[in-house]
Enzyme design. Structure first.
Site, mmCIF file in Angstrom:
data_model
loop_
_atom_site.group_PDB
_atom_site.id
_atom_site.type_symbol
_atom_site.label_atom_id
_atom_site.label_comp_id
_atom_site.label_asym_id
_atom_site.label_seq_id
_atom_site.Cartn_x
_atom_site.Cartn_y
_atom_site.Cartn_z
ATOM 1 N N GLY A 74 0.828 -1.208 0.000
ATOM 2 C CA GLY A 74 0.000 0.000 0.000
ATOM 3 C C GLY A 74 0.862 1.257 0.000
ATOM 4 N N CYS A 327 1.815 0.993 13.676
ATOM 5 C CA CYS A 327 3.054 1.710 13.372
ATOM 6 C C CYS A 327 3.444 2.613 14.541
ATOM 7 C CB CYS A 327 2.883 2.597 12.145
ATOM 8 S SG CYS A 327 1.973 1.835 10.820
HETATM 9 N N1 PLP Z 1 -2.557 3.133 4.331
HETATM 10 C C1 PLP Z 1 -3.235 2.744 5.416
HETATM 11 C C2 PLP Z 1 -4.502 3.443 5.771
HETATM 12 C C3 PLP Z 1 -2.749 1.715 6.218
HETATM 13 O O1 PLP Z 1 -3.422 1.338 7.307
HETATM 14 C C4 PLP Z 1 -1.531 1.080 5.839
HETATM 15 C C5 PLP Z 1 -0.962 0.010 6.696
HETATM 16 O O2 PLP Z 1 -1.119 -0.009 7.886
HETATM 17 C C6 PLP Z 1 -0.884 1.507 4.677
HETATM 18 C C7 PLP Z 1 -1.418 2.543 3.946
HETATM 19 C C8 PLP Z 1 0.403 0.875 4.229
HETATM 20 O O3 PLP Z 1 0.189 -0.385 3.654
HETATM 21 P P1 PLP Z 1 1.400 -1.409 3.543
HETATM 22 O O4 PLP Z 1 1.608 -1.983 4.903
HETATM 23 O O5 PLP Z 1 0.954 -2.446 2.569
HETATM 24 O O6 PLP Z 1 2.563 -0.636 3.038
#
Ligand code: PLP
Length: 396
Positions: A74, A327
């Site tokens: 993401g 995070c």
């Molecule tokens: N966007 C949102 C809203 C998320 O919750 C996350 C992951 O926690 C991400 C982006 C990032 O995704 P990825 O862990 O696949 O990089």
């Protein structure tokens, strides 16, 4: 006495792989290892599997398979969409986003500011909602992109992204949405919608970590961030991660199959948990309760506790949850999302996020309803004892 089995209530951080997903991806980790670009039958098998995955993801999103670009996560999808808009638009010296975005958008925007791009970070109200009039006013002639998340990872609050996309279309500005927490949890239909690009990530809906996708509307120009071979129709170079892409496709298919039943079942569990906590623990507030929310997310603040201590105690009882987002666990700043909602310091410090998912049972919720109030009570009496200097008599 803590039971050995974990109660996994952190599905916004990541989810357990669906067994059907594992089964489908395994051959591509073992026997079917061909390169999809190979000019022989063995490679063509891998290419067909990638194509099928593309169709499945497109079916979940209600778009065309050619509008799906596979990425590594993401985060990459969000970065690529924003970079593309800024490179494509020579007048693009400005971006609009919200102050409650995930770090994959926020950090990227902060970096853009350092490089001389102006970014407007929209405020939210106490419910976590954005003001659409303010958003419209923030768009200027030199705005290259508006990037606003679909569902907030900490509170589950949903932004009206279809309406925001319409505003952007009228103003002739690109609109990107980080839908990492929305995809697989709520229905999404991109056909006839003004959204230009959308990011998703497999591990949030029972697929593996390290694979995601970027939807790019077929009429939207896209400048790739990763250059090299011509994979993904020239939009993302690099040999395809076939096994993970296959898994993402299967996870998308499973999400589409389970969506209706799961939305109701998961919402019922979340609501039951929330109601019990609110009734059994004094000084409790549900964050974003008055806004439209994801069915699975419960962000709750407890007066008189520190979320770090609560996480540690709940961990001893085998409950997995987060302080704000995963995070953020370990950070001392407190949630930027809850601070943006102008909640008091105490409410920010004492916040926990519980997020349900496909593999939670009613028994998990029963156990959480039993354990969480006792844990909060214990933490409160401990801090009271520390404050008054009296012996606690509370066994850990
Ligand atoms: N966007 C949102 C809203 C998320 O919750 C996350 C992951 O926690 C991400 C982006 C990032 O995704 P990825 O862990 O696949 O990089």
């Amino acid at each position: 006495m803590p039971s050995d089995e974990i109660i996994y209530l952190d599905n916004n951080a990541t989810t357990r792989l669906d067994p059907a997903v594992v089964e489908e991806m395994l051959p591509f980790l073992t026997t079917s290892y061909g390169n999809p670009s190979g000019g022989y039958q063995f490679g063509a098998q891998a290419r067909q599997a990638v194509d099928q995955a593309r169709e499945r993801v497109a079916a979940l999103l209600g778009c065309q398979p050619g509008e799906i670009v596979f990425t590594s996560c993401g985060t990459e999808s969000n970065n690529a969409a924003i970079n593309s808009a800024l490179q494509f638009n020579p007048r693009g010296k400005h971006a609009v986003t919200s102050s409650v975005e995930h770090s994959s958008v926020l950090r990227h925007c902060e970096q853009l500011v350092k490089r001389g791009c102006d970014v407007t970070f929209l405020e939210v109200d106490q419910n976590g909602d954005v003001d659409l009039a303010q958003l419209e006013q923030a768009i200027r002639p030199e705005t290259a992109i508006v990037s606003v998340m679909w569902a907030n990872n900490e509170t589950g609050v949903l932004f009206p992204v279809e309406k925001i996309a319409e505003i952007c279309r009228e103003k002739r500005v690109l609109f990107h949405t980080d839908a990492v927490q929305a995809v697989g949890k709520i229905p999404i239909q991109l056909r006839d919608c003004a959204i230009n690009s959308l990011a998703l990530s497999a591990h949030k809906f029972h697929g593996p970590k390290g694979v995601g996708a970027l939807y790019v509307n077929r009429r939207t120009r896209f400048v790739p961030s990763t250059l090299g071979g011509g994979q993904e129709n020239g939009r993302r170079a690099g040999t395809e991660n076939v096994a993970s892409i296959v898994a993402l496709g299967k996870a998308a298919e499973r999400a589409a199959e389970c969506m209706v039943e799961e939305q109701t079942r998961v919402r019922t569990m979340r609501d039951r948990f929330e109601k019990a906590i609110a009734e059994n623990v004094s000084g409790t507030a549900i964050n974003g309760a008055l806004a439209a929310r994801l069915p699975n997310t419960c962000s709750v603040s407890f007066e008189g506790i520190e979320s770090g201590a609560a996480l540690a105690l709940l961990d001893r009882h085998r409950i997995c949850c987060s302080a704000g987002s995963a995070c953020r666990t370990g950070s001392t700043e407190g949630s930027h999302v809850l601070r943006a909602m102008e909640l008091s310091d105490e409410r920010v410090r004492g916040s926990l996020r519980f997020s349900c998912g496909r593999f939670n049972s009613q028994e998990d919720i029963d156990r959480a309803i039993d354990i969480v109030p006792k844990a909060i009570e214990k933490l409160r009496s401990l801090s009271e004892a520390v404050a008054t200097g009296s012996p606690t008599g509370v066994a850990s």
